[in-house]
Design an enzyme around this catalytic site. Sequence first.
Site, PDB file in Angstrom:
ATOM      1  N   ASP A 165      -1.136  -0.449   6.181  1.00  0.00           N
ATOM      2  CA  ASP A 165      -1.115   0.205   7.502  1.00  0.00           C
ATOM      3  C   ASP A 165      -2.619  -0.056   8.105  1.00  0.00           C
ATOM      4  OD1 ASP A 165      -2.658   1.907   5.859  1.00  0.00           O
ATOM      5  OD2 ASP A 165      -1.671   3.652   6.444  1.00  0.00           O
ATOM      6  N   ASP A 174       0.939  -1.187   0.050  1.00  0.00           N
ATOM      7  CA  ASP A 174       0.048  -0.073  -0.099  1.00  0.00           C
ATOM      8  C   ASP A 174       0.930   1.351   0.094  1.00  0.00           C
ATOM      9  OD1 ASP A 174      -2.486   1.310   0.388  1.00  0.00           O
ATOM     10  OD2 ASP A 174      -2.066   1.621   2.332  1.00  0.00           O
TER      11      ASP A 174
HETATM   12  P1  ADP Z   1      -3.634   4.637  -0.117  1.00  0.00           P
HETATM   13  O1  ADP Z   1      -3.973   3.604  -0.994  1.00  0.00           O
HETATM   14  O2  ADP Z   1      -2.245   5.586  -0.828  1.00  0.00           O
HETATM   15  O3  ADP Z   1      -3.256   4.201   1.163  1.00  0.00           O
HETATM   16  P2  ADP Z   1      -6.380   5.444   0.607  1.00  0.00           P
HETATM   17  O4  ADP Z   1      -6.960   4.343  -0.150  1.00  0.00           O
HETATM   18  O5  ADP Z   1      -6.523   5.497   2.103  1.00  0.00           O
HETATM   19  O6  ADP Z   1      -4.696   5.860   0.064  1.00  0.00           O
HETATM   20  O7  ADP Z   1      -6.974   6.823   0.234  1.00  0.00           O
HETATM   21  C1  ADP Z   1      -6.911   7.158  -1.262  1.00  0.00           C
HETATM   22  C2  ADP Z   1      -7.476   8.457  -1.565  1.00  0.00           C
HETATM   23  O8  ADP Z   1      -8.686   8.773  -1.093  1.00  0.00           O
HETATM   24  C3  ADP Z   1      -6.540   9.526  -0.996  1.00  0.00           C
HETATM   25  O9  ADP Z   1      -5.498   9.606  -1.905  1.00  0.00           O
HETATM   26  C4  ADP Z   1      -7.448  10.807  -0.964  1.00  0.00           C
HETATM   27  O10 ADP Z   1      -7.305  11.489  -2.155  1.00  0.00           O
HETATM   28  C5  ADP Z   1      -8.567  10.057  -0.823  1.00  0.00           C
HETATM   29  N1  ADP Z   1      -9.001  10.062   0.790  1.00  0.00           N
HETATM   30  C6  ADP Z   1      -9.240   9.064   1.632  1.00  0.00           C
HETATM   31  N2  ADP Z   1      -9.522   9.173   2.955  1.00  0.00           N
HETATM   32  C7  ADP Z   1      -9.489  10.677   2.883  1.00  0.00           C
HETATM   33  C8  ADP Z   1      -9.761  11.505   4.102  1.00  0.00           C
HETATM   34  N3  ADP Z   1     -10.017  11.155   5.140  1.00  0.00           N
HETATM   35  N4  ADP Z   1      -9.681  12.770   3.504  1.00  0.00           N
HETATM   36  C9  ADP Z   1      -9.454  13.257   2.296  1.00  0.00           C
HETATM   37  N5  ADP Z   1      -9.031  12.563   1.337  1.00  0.00           N
HETATM   38  C10 ADP Z   1      -9.214  11.107   1.583  1.00  0.00           C
HETATM   39 MG    MG Z   2      -3.621   3.272   2.933  1.00  0.00          MG
END
Ligand code: ADP
Ligand code: MG
Length: 634
Positions: free
Chosen positions: A528, A334
């Site tokens: 994570d 991730d």
């Molecule tokens: P990653 O795959 O990098 O771990 P996530 O799946 O947690 O990221 O989130 C993907 C995208 O969704 C983020 O890049 C953001 O654009 C959006 N996002 C997720 N949670 C939030 C939040 N709490 N506030 C704002 N944007 C969010």
């Molecule tokens: Mg994540």
Amino acid sequence: MNKKQRRWRDRIVAAIVIFFAIMALEKTGALEAVFSEAAVYAAFALYFAVFLLAGHDVLLKAWRNIRRGDPFDEAFLMTVATIGAFATIFFPETEPQSAEGCAVMLFYQVGELFQSYAVGKSRKSIADMMDIAPDYANIERDGELVEVDPDEIAVGDVIVVKPGERVPIDGVVTQGASQLDTAALTGESVPRHVEPGADVISGCINMTGILRIRTTKPFGESTVSRILELVENASEKKAKTENFITRFARVYTPVVTIAAVVLAIVPPLLGWGPWTDWVLRGLTFLVVSCPCALVISVPLSFFGGIGGASKLGILVKGSNYLELLSKVDTVVFDKTGTLTNGTFNVVAVHPEAGVDPDYVLSNAAYAEAMSDHPIAISIKQAYAGEIDQARIKDVKEESGHGVEATVDERVVLVGNDKLMAEHGSSWHECDLTGTILHVAVDGVYAGHIVIADVVKEDAADAIRDLHAAGVKKCVMLTGDRRDVAEAVAEKLGLDEVHAQLLPEDKVNAVEGLLAHQHGDGKLAFVGDGINDAPVLMRADVGIAMGAMGSDAAIEAADVVLMDDKPSKIAQAMRIARKTMRIVWQNIIFAIGIKVLILVLAAVGVANMWLAVFGDVGVAIIAILNAMRAMRIDE
Ligand code: ADP
Ligand code: MG
């Protein structure tokens, strides 16, 4: 060694000394000089006495097993073999085997003692390393410190940790500054500086100053208690190899026992030689039929591997995961919080014409107030002002999209373009590379915030190490924008990237990769746990970042990295492979020697001496080898 083991050892050592004394008397002819004709009977009586001294507990155990109707264990085999050897005294035409009978029992006991010592030692070394559970916590009552049971501390209580003490419960520092030694948890030797506001996890040693800590978890859910639970339960999840050995032993022992009976009875019935000759060969078979070396050394190796890994802050929840880890050839990461720090800096705030940048930032911070997402935490940090919780309601977090919240009766949306599209709000693209947070208030676009995350210091090394360790594919999955994903992938040397994924897309992506796995190769997913717990469960091996990861991740994962360093994955794989090498060395070595001795015994070349040395010798070598799994060369 505990008291019981020490008494046991003393008894065996005494028996061995007496045994050799009797042997000396016999060989020098002293017995013959005194007892003349009856010398063999005298030797029999003396050896038998030593036999009882050394082996009465084994005889009793065998007897108990017979009465329970479950005789097939080593105690029974040893009893039959040794009594059989002593019984040769009643067959005047054979050489009496009293010394052999006695020796088999003695060496068997030496092997047993050694095993119990080795198991105790590896338990203890895990316990030592895991000796991180403090049995009290200090609280202040009427200006004085009192020690109380950590179980009695409620969440939110303030505890005091003096220099030299371990932090008993997870919490936040409210007063004081100090250095924390986290080595027991993470294997990291550089102390960590903490001051008010810092999160501390239980199990660390407070080195320099007095700390007041407001607890954030009950004792039972604190890091220490969870780690201990993990380690204690680890031996329950057996590796395939371990189960195979248990099943093998269950078949092997009766088969060899039956073979022993056949060998003792059939050839003499066919007139191929004297009874005593064949009976002795049968007895030798019995000695060899003990699967002790295998049965003990295989789990001990896994135990050692798990213990060695936890010294480096890698918690492996079971032998089966160690086994799977050794076969990993695809590692899927991730991005946020796993390969990157998850602490975003605000690069720019781009408000719409006529909108105050502070308005954009404060609305974002308010909407994110309840979220634990790394983005939310970073935005709250960037917004310097106080957040008045009373102004916020109806918070809805949409994973992979963003959040929606009502702030002062206005609906605020903060998230990516997917979120905007979903709610029919307009938005602008931005040409800066970075994660874009669009902010819309009551359906009106207010502007966006560009934030950027930093890749972890050891992330590039981690990928290089994995490739060097033979991992064929390192893949990154992220919900973030493609340009950000590609920039990170390029920097780290990843083989494949998939961007703009929703949490369910991540599961699909991992399933796609799993479908392409061939042969024995396994897939590990590292995350994570923020939005990716389902993927952690779906992968062959789920690896979670423990320090910053969510509780859900630690629950869902099979392996937890206490210090969030991706470079620990290659180390974990090396430990896993070393453990598996040791396991197979032991299996092949032990079975090989047993088969060899069985063949030699059947043709009458091996006697009882060789059999017992084979058995105990193999067990001891296998155990010593198993204990290597615990040693970590960094
Ligand atoms: P990653 O795959 O990098 O771990 P996530 O799946 O947690 O990221 O989130 C993907 C995208 O969704 C983020 O890049 C953001 O654009 C959006 N996002 C997720 N949670 C939030 C939040 N709490 N506030 C704002 N944007 C969010
Ligand atoms: Mg994540």
